[in-house]
Design a protein around this motif. Structure first.
Motif, PDB file in Angstrom:
ATOM      1  N   ALA A  38       0.821  -1.217   0.000  1.00 32.51           N
ATOM      2  CA  ALA A  38       0.000   0.000   0.000  1.00 32.51           C
ATOM      3  C   ALA A  38       0.851   1.262   0.000  1.00 32.51           C
ATOM      4  CB  ALA A  38      -0.932  -0.004   1.212  1.00 32.51           C
ATOM      5  N   GLY A  39       2.155   1.097   0.064  1.00 28.41           N
ATOM      6  CA  GLY A  39       3.039   2.258   0.042  1.00 28.41           C
ATOM      7  C   GLY A  39       3.219   2.930   1.387  1.00 28.41           C
ATOM      8  N   LYS A  40       2.723   2.302   2.449  1.00 31.82           N
ATOM      9  CA  LYS A  40       2.870   2.879   3.791  1.00 31.82           C
ATOM     10  C   LYS A  40       4.255   2.603   4.366  1.00 31.82           C
ATOM     11  CE  LYS A  40      -1.532   3.891   3.605  1.00 31.82           C
ATOM     12  NZ  LYS A  40      -1.946   5.278   3.302  1.00 31.82           N
ATOM     13  N   LEU A  41       4.842   1.482   3.962  1.00 33.46           N
ATOM     14  CA  LEU A  41       6.173   1.098   4.421  1.00 33.46           C
ATOM     15  C   LEU A  41       7.117   0.986   3.233  1.00 33.46           C
ATOM     16  CD1 LEU A  41       5.329  -1.789   6.942  1.00 33.46           C
ATOM     17  CD2 LEU A  41       6.016   0.539   7.534  1.00 33.46           C
ATOM     18  N   ILE A  42       8.383   1.266   3.480  1.00 28.68           N
ATOM     19  CA  ILE A  42       9.430   1.089   2.469  1.00 28.68           C
ATOM     20  C   ILE A  42      10.376   0.003   2.964  1.00 28.68           C
ATOM     21  CG2 ILE A  42      11.342   2.186   1.236  1.00 28.68           C
ATOM     22  CD1 ILE A  42       9.890   4.887   1.756  1.00 28.68           C
ATOM     23  N   ARG A  43      10.576  -1.023   2.158  1.00 26.55           N
ATOM     24  CA  ARG A  43      11.441  -2.139   2.545  1.00 26.55           C
ATOM     25  C   ARG A  43      12.898  -1.785   2.274  1.00 26.55           C
ATOM     26  NH1 ARG A  43      13.706  -6.832   0.266  1.00 26.55           N
ATOM     27  NH2 ARG A  43      13.501  -8.728   1.541  1.00 26.55           N
ATOM     28  N   LEU A  44      13.718  -1.842   3.323  1.00 29.35           N
ATOM     29  CA  LEU A  44      15.138  -1.549   3.203  1.00 29.35           C
ATOM     30  C   LEU A  44      15.939  -2.807   2.878  1.00 29.35           C
ATOM     31  CD1 LEU A  44      15.471   0.851   6.262  1.00 29.35           C
ATOM     32  CD2 LEU A  44      15.255   1.481   3.845  1.00 29.35           C
ATOM     33  N   LYS A  45      15.578  -3.891   3.525  1.00 30.40           N
ATOM     34  CA  LYS A  45      16.143  -5.217   3.270  1.00 30.40           C
ATOM     35  C   LYS A  45      15.202  -6.215   3.914  1.00 30.40           C
ATOM     36  CE  LYS A  45      19.055  -5.740   7.386  1.00 30.40           C
ATOM     37  NZ  LYS A  45      20.402  -6.100   7.894  1.00 30.40           N
ATOM     38  N   LYS A  46      15.485  -7.486   3.797  1.00 26.89           N
ATOM     39  CA  LYS A  46      14.609  -8.489   4.380  1.00 26.89           C
ATOM     40  C   LYS A  46      14.455  -8.252   5.881  1.00 26.89           C
ATOM     41  CE  LYS A  46      13.918 -13.483   4.859  1.00 26.89           C
ATOM     42  NZ  LYS A  46      14.462 -14.829   4.564  1.00 26.89           N
ATOM     43  N   GLY A  47      13.223  -8.052   6.316  1.00 25.29           N
ATOM     44  CA  GLY A  47      12.941  -7.897   7.744  1.00 25.29           C
ATOM     45  C   GLY A  47      13.151  -6.507   8.295  1.00 25.29           C
ATOM     46  N   LEU A  48      13.468  -5.513   7.448  1.00 21.81           N
ATOM     47  CA  LEU A  48      13.697  -4.151   7.953  1.00 21.81           C
ATOM     48  C   LEU A  48      12.994  -3.133   7.056  1.00 21.81           C
ATOM     49  CD1 LEU A  48      15.251  -2.552  10.167  1.00 21.81           C
ATOM     50  CD2 LEU A  48      17.049  -2.221   8.475  1.00 21.81           C
ATOM     51  N   TYR A  49      12.243  -2.255   7.697  1.00 24.23           N
ATOM     52  CA  TYR A  49      11.434  -1.282   6.972  1.00 24.23           C
ATOM     53  C   TYR A  49      11.591   0.107   7.581  1.00 24.23           C
ATOM     54  CZ  TYR A  49       9.001  -5.436   5.200  1.00 24.23           C
ATOM     55  OH  TYR A  49       8.709  -6.642   4.616  1.00 24.23           O
ATOM     56  N   VAL A  50      11.120   1.097   6.810  1.00 24.30           N
ATOM     57  CA  VAL A  50      10.993   2.453   7.331  1.00 24.30           C
ATOM     58  C   VAL A  50       9.631   2.965   6.875  1.00 24.30           C
ATOM     59  CG1 VAL A  50      12.041   3.629   5.337  1.00 24.30           C
ATOM     60  CG2 VAL A  50      12.217   4.644   7.622  1.00 24.30           C
ATOM     61  N   VAL A  51       9.018   3.788   7.706  1.00 28.48           N
ATOM     62  CA  VAL A  51       7.697   4.312   7.372  1.00 28.48           C
ATOM     63  C   VAL A  51       7.831   5.383   6.294  1.00 28.48           C
ATOM     64  CG1 VAL A  51       5.641   5.470   8.265  1.00 28.48           C
ATOM     65  CG2 VAL A  51       6.873   3.826   9.705  1.00 28.48           C
ATOM     66  N   ASN A  52       6.966   5.322   5.311  1.00 31.45           N
ATOM     67  CA  ASN A  52       6.951   6.314   4.248  1.00 31.45           C
ATOM     68  C   ASN A  52       6.753   7.704   4.858  1.00 31.45           C
ATOM     69  OD1 ASN A  52       6.190   8.010   1.981  1.00 31.45           O
ATOM     70  ND2 ASN A  52       5.744   6.132   0.849  1.00 31.45           N
ATOM     71  N   PRO A  53       7.563   8.684   4.481  1.00 34.17           N
ATOM     72  CA  PRO A  53       7.435  10.030   5.050  1.00 34.17           C
ATOM     73  C   PRO A  53       6.062  10.656   4.852  1.00 34.17           C
ATOM     74  CG  PRO A  53       9.490   9.843   3.836  1.00 34.17           C
ATOM     75  CD  PRO A  53       8.702   8.599   3.543  1.00 34.17           C
ATOM     76  N   THR A  54       5.326  10.216   3.825  1.00 32.93           N
ATOM     77  CA  THR A  54       3.973  10.742   3.634  1.00 32.93           C
ATOM     78  C   THR A  54       3.041  10.292   4.752  1.00 32.93           C
ATOM     79  OG1 THR A  54       3.352   8.845   2.244  1.00 32.93           O
ATOM     80  CG2 THR A  54       4.243  10.787   1.130  1.00 32.93           C
TER      81      THR A  54
END
Length: 208
Positions: A38-54
């Motif tokens: 849904a574009g709410k999270l950005i995947r950095l690597k397997k098992g690690l994410y960052v929240v979309n700044p929007t």
């Protein structure tokens, strides 16, 4: 749902930690996957994410992200020198040092490169930059310059003129700023880091 993500801000977060935000969901991992789609999270690597700044309404920090993608590590070399405004060139990847094996991670945020350094040299000249809601590890200007010299294959500073050419022409560093740096960090690095002789030539240049 989104309110929970907003509270995370720009701190990278693991799949398990994200799943814990939704204890009522049996398939927590699938929930994380849906948030990514849904574009709410950005995947950095397997098992690690960052929240979309929007969603978080907090700007991402590539320095903070770099610390989390591959740890322990700290920002260094051209990335750190550019962060301090000591070199003019744009740096096209986020460069870090690590005691692990050298690796690269290509993410939607950008390219993150990690170069291996021995344990004895790792902790010399590393500082923490504290922002309002987070902090990250970065080399001091002195350590960043040492790491850059040590890990540039074609750089061999044998003579004082070599140092001058490297600083003024190759990386275009302001010599006046260089003379404000802490010699102790250079001296410590020269004893345990790679290319100790080149670092010693740099010290000799500064002691003129």
């Amino acid at each position: 749902m989104i309110n929970g993500l907003e509270h995370i801000g720009n701190i990278p977060i693991s799949t398990s930690a994200l799943s814990s935000l939704y204890p009522e969901m049996k398939a927590g991992n699938q929930k994380v996957r849906n948030l990514e789609l849904a574009g709410k999270l950005i995947r950095l690597k397997k098992g690690l994410y960052v929240v979309n700044p929007t969603v978080s309404r907090v700007a991402l920090s590539t320095e903070l992200i770099a610390n989390h993608i591959y740890a322990p590590s700290y920002i260094s070399m051209s990335s750190a020198l550019r962060y301090y405004g000591l070199i003019p060139e744009t740096v096209y990847s986020v460069q870090s040092m690590t005691i692990k094996h050298s690796r690269s991670f290509n993410t939607p945020i950008g390219l993150f490169d990690y170069t291996s350094i021995n344990r004895d040299a790792f902790h010399i000249g590393v500082t923490s930059v504290n922002k309002q809601s987070y902090s990250f590890l970065i080399a001091t200007p002195e350590k960043a310059l040492c790491d850059l010299i040590a890990n540039s294959p074609l750089v061999n500073l044998r003579y004082l003129k070599d140092v001058e050419t490297y600083l003024e022409q190759d990386i275009r560093m302001n010599i006046d700023e260089l003379r404000k740096m802490n010699l102790t960090i250079f001296e410590q690095y020269a004893k345990v880091g790679k290319k100790g002789k080149s670092i010693q030539t740099l010290i000799n240049y500064l002691n003129r």
